[in-house]
Design a protein around this motif. Structure first.
Motif, PDB file in Angstrom:
ATOM      1  N   ASN A 112       0.675   3.422  28.848  1.00  0.00           N
ATOM      2  CA  ASN A 112      -0.771   3.664  28.852  1.00  0.00           C
ATOM      3  C   ASN A 112      -1.567   2.374  28.732  1.00  0.00           C
ATOM      4  N   ASN A 113      -0.887   1.242  28.879  1.00  0.00           N
ATOM      5  CA  ASN A 113      -1.516  -0.085  28.809  1.00  0.00           C
ATOM      6  C   ASN A 113      -2.102  -0.388  27.429  1.00  0.00           C
ATOM      7  N   SER A 114      -1.460   0.126  26.383  1.00  0.00           N
ATOM      8  CA  SER A 114      -1.851  -0.159  24.998  1.00  0.00           C
ATOM      9  C   SER A 114      -0.830  -1.121  24.402  1.00  0.00           C
ATOM     10  N   ARG A 115      -1.266  -1.885  23.425  1.00  0.00           N
ATOM     11  CA  ARG A 115      -0.356  -2.821  22.769  1.00  0.00           C
ATOM     12  C   ARG A 115       0.281  -2.178  21.544  1.00  0.00           C
ATOM     13  N   MET A 116       1.564  -2.489  21.346  1.00  0.00           N
ATOM     14  CA  MET A 116       2.302  -2.068  20.158  1.00  0.00           C
ATOM     15  C   MET A 116       3.241  -3.210  19.807  1.00  0.00           C
ATOM     16  N   SER A 117       4.003  -3.071  18.738  1.00  0.00           N
ATOM     17  CA  SER A 117       4.905  -4.137  18.345  1.00  0.00           C
ATOM     18  C   SER A 117       6.158  -3.580  17.682  1.00  0.00           C
ATOM     19  N   ILE A 118       7.249  -4.322  17.829  1.00  0.00           N
ATOM     20  CA  ILE A 118       8.482  -4.034  17.109  1.00  0.00           C
ATOM     21  C   ILE A 118       8.719  -5.214  16.178  1.00  0.00           C
ATOM     22  N   LEU A 119       8.755  -4.932  14.889  1.00  0.00           N
ATOM     23  CA  LEU A 119       8.874  -5.972  13.868  1.00  0.00           C
ATOM     24  C   LEU A 119      10.274  -5.978  13.277  1.00  0.00           C
ATOM     25  N   THR A 120      10.743  -7.147  12.912  1.00  0.00           N
ATOM     26  CA  THR A 120      11.945  -7.271  12.104  1.00  0.00           C
ATOM     27  C   THR A 120      11.492  -7.715  10.723  1.00  0.00           C
ATOM     28  N   PHE A 152      -1.324  -0.507  15.356  1.00  0.00           N
ATOM     29  CA  PHE A 152      -1.319  -1.915  15.773  1.00  0.00           C
ATOM     30  C   PHE A 152      -2.741  -2.458  15.879  1.00  0.00           C
ATOM     31  N   LYS A 153      -3.648  -1.659  16.457  1.00  0.00           N
ATOM     32  CA  LYS A 153      -5.056  -2.077  16.584  1.00  0.00           C
ATOM     33  C   LYS A 153      -5.668  -2.408  15.221  1.00  0.00           C
ATOM     34  N   LYS A 154      -5.338  -1.599  14.214  1.00  0.00           N
ATOM     35  CA  LYS A 154      -5.922  -1.755  12.884  1.00  0.00           C
ATOM     36  C   LYS A 154      -5.352  -2.948  12.120  1.00  0.00           C
ATOM     37  N   CYS A 155      -4.078  -3.272  12.341  1.00  0.00           N
ATOM     38  CA  CYS A 155      -3.438  -4.256  11.466  1.00  0.00           C
ATOM     39  C   CYS A 155      -2.881  -5.482  12.194  1.00  0.00           C
ATOM     40  N   VAL A 189       1.778 -11.424  10.854  1.00  0.00           N
ATOM     41  CA  VAL A 189       2.041 -12.845  11.062  1.00  0.00           C
ATOM     42  C   VAL A 189       3.482 -13.145  10.670  1.00  0.00           C
ATOM     43  N   GLU A 190       4.233 -13.772  11.592  1.00  0.00           N
ATOM     44  CA  GLU A 190       5.610 -14.128  11.274  1.00  0.00           C
ATOM     45  C   GLU A 190       5.661 -15.029  10.051  1.00  0.00           C
ATOM     46  N   ASP A 191       6.663 -14.818   9.214  1.00  0.00           N
ATOM     47  CA  ASP A 191       6.873 -15.498   7.929  1.00  0.00           C
ATOM     48  C   ASP A 191       5.876 -15.049   6.871  1.00  0.00           C
ATOM     49  N   GLY A 192       5.092 -14.014   7.166  1.00  0.00           N
ATOM     50  CA  GLY A 192       4.174 -13.452   6.180  1.00  0.00           C
ATOM     51  C   GLY A 192       4.821 -12.280   5.469  1.00  0.00           C
ATOM     52  N   PHE A 193       4.308 -11.961   4.290  1.00  0.00           N
ATOM     53  CA  PHE A 193       4.817 -10.846   3.486  1.00  0.00           C
ATOM     54  C   PHE A 193       4.071  -9.576   3.870  1.00  0.00           C
ATOM     55  N   LEU A 194       4.802  -8.486   4.052  1.00  0.00           N
ATOM     56  CA  LEU A 194       4.207  -7.204   4.435  1.00  0.00           C
ATOM     57  C   LEU A 194       4.590  -6.097   3.467  1.00  0.00           C
TER      58      LEU A 194
END
Length: 90
Positions: A47-55, A72-75, A80-85
């Motif tokens: 649908n041409n929306s962005r999403m992500s797969i995180l490790t 994904f839109k909200k956050c 950020v890589e190397d950031g705490f989640l």
């Protein structure tokens, strides 16, 4: 919402429970994970929306987390890589 119970587990302990067939969580149950964002792989959906797969890693193991387009839109700025989640999901 009232929290009835709090447990802490390392990722390797969770995976071990799944492998042994005595998983700690029920299907659809909400959980909270915390860890370091080791890798972020953004994708474009049909649908041409962005999403992500995180490790996401703790000191003992890693887990992949799917971030669907609406979330994904909200956050996006916090991913950020190397950031705490701290992640809440099912």
């Amino acid at each position: 919402e009232v929290v009835e119970q709090v447990n802490t587990y390392r990722l390797d302990e969770l995976f071990e429970g799944v492998e042994l067939g005595n998983g700690t969580f029920n299907e659809g149950e909400r959980i909270v994970l915390a860890g370091l964002l080791a890798k972020r792989g953004d994708r474009i959906t049909k649908n041409n929306s962005r999403m992500s797969i995180l490790t996401v890693e703790d000191l003992y193991d890693a887990i992949e987390v799917m971030v669907f387009p609406k979330v994904f839109k909200k956050c996006e700025a916090a991913l950020v890589e190397d950031g705490f989640l701290v992640i809440e999901g099912r």
